[in-house]
Motif scaffolding. Structure first.
Motif, PDB file in Angstrom:
ATOM      1  N   HIS A 214      15.139  28.080 -15.329  1.00 47.81           N
ATOM      2  CA  HIS A 214      13.822  28.451 -15.834  1.00 47.81           C
ATOM      3  C   HIS A 214      13.693  29.968 -15.905  1.00 47.81           C
ATOM      4  N   ILE A 215      13.172  30.491 -17.011  1.00 48.22           N
ATOM      5  CA  ILE A 215      12.896  31.921 -17.129  1.00 48.22           C
ATOM      6  C   ILE A 215      11.772  32.279 -16.149  1.00 48.22           C
ATOM      7  N   THR A 216      10.655  31.558 -16.241  1.00 49.89           N
ATOM      8  CA  THR A 216       9.614  31.614 -15.219  1.00 49.89           C
ATOM      9  C   THR A 216       9.898  30.444 -14.292  1.00 49.89           C
ATOM     10  N   ASN A 217      10.157  30.728 -13.033  1.00 42.00           N
ATOM     11  CA  ASN A 217      10.558  29.687 -12.094  1.00 42.00           C
ATOM     12  C   ASN A 217       9.605  28.501 -12.105  1.00 42.00           C
ATOM     13  N   TRP A 218      10.167  27.317 -11.987  1.00 43.20           N
ATOM     14  CA  TRP A 218       9.393  26.094 -11.944  1.00 43.20           C
ATOM     15  C   TRP A 218       8.372  26.155 -10.815  1.00 43.20           C
ATOM     16  N   SER A 219       8.773  26.690  -9.658  1.00 50.73           N
ATOM     17  CA  SER A 219       7.872  26.784  -8.505  1.00 50.73           C
ATOM     18  C   SER A 219       6.717  27.751  -8.744  1.00 50.73           C
TER      19      SER A 219
ATOM     20  N   ASN B  52      11.528  28.107 -22.253  1.00 47.49           N
ATOM     21  CA  ASN B  52      11.504  28.692 -20.917  1.00 47.49           C
ATOM     22  C   ASN B  52      12.809  28.435 -20.160  1.00 47.49           C
ATOM     23  N   LEU B  53      13.908  28.227 -20.872  1.00 50.77           N
ATOM     24  CA  LEU B  53      15.186  27.933 -20.223  1.00 50.77           C
ATOM     25  C   LEU B  53      16.280  28.881 -20.700  1.00 50.77           C
ATOM     26  N   GLY B  54      17.201  29.190 -19.804  1.00 52.60           N
ATOM     27  CA  GLY B  54      18.379  29.988 -20.122  1.00 52.60           C
ATOM     28  C   GLY B  54      19.583  29.412 -19.404  1.00 52.60           C
ATOM     29  N   PRO B  55      20.791  29.583 -19.962  1.00 55.72           N
ATOM     30  CA  PRO B  55      21.978  28.975 -19.368  1.00 55.72           C
ATOM     31  C   PRO B  55      22.455  29.697 -18.107  1.00 55.72           C
TER      32      PRO B  55
ATOM     33  N   ARG C 172      16.065  32.132 -27.881  1.00 53.46           N
ATOM     34  CA  ARG C 172      16.907  31.850 -26.712  1.00 53.46           C
ATOM     35  C   ARG C 172      16.904  33.018 -25.751  1.00 53.46           C
ATOM     36  N   TRP C 173      17.214  32.709 -24.489  1.00 49.20           N
ATOM     37  CA  TRP C 173      17.294  33.701 -23.417  1.00 49.20           C
ATOM     38  C   TRP C 173      18.694  33.687 -22.809  1.00 49.20           C
ATOM     39  N   GLY C 174      19.071  34.801 -22.228  1.00 46.48           N
ATOM     40  CA  GLY C 174      20.325  34.887 -21.489  1.00 46.48           C
ATOM     41  C   GLY C 174      20.132  35.745 -20.252  1.00 46.48           C
ATOM     42  N   PHE C 175      21.036  35.600 -19.299  1.00 41.11           N
ATOM     43  CA  PHE C 175      21.016  36.381 -18.070  1.00 41.11           C
ATOM     44  C   PHE C 175      22.314  37.175 -17.971  1.00 41.11           C
TER      45      PHE C 175
END
Length: 58
Positions: free
Chosen positions: A3-8, A17-20, A45-48
């Motif tokens: 999750h980009i923004t944490n689920w918690s 809101n997801l990245g690999p 898309r997002w990446g880290f």
């Protein structure tokens, strides 16, 4: 996927809101967010990028 923004923190589980990440980096990013840089990969898309542990100054 992570999750980009944490689920918690209320982050939705949807494609916007997801990245690999692998299992190790998923957990490490949650515990040590300063070790990662979030960036866009294309329009939808997002990446880290893993930066590694930061050296503490003495």
């Amino acid at each position: 996927m992570d999750h980009i923004t944490n689920w918690s923190d209320g982050g939705a589980t949807d494609l916007d809101n997801l990245g690999p990440t692998c299992q190790f980096h998923n957990r490490d990013r949650y515990r040590n967010p300063e070790r990662y840089r979030l960036h866009r990969v294309g329009k939808d898309r997002w990446g880290f990028t893993y930066l590694g542990p930061r050296n503490k100054r003495r």
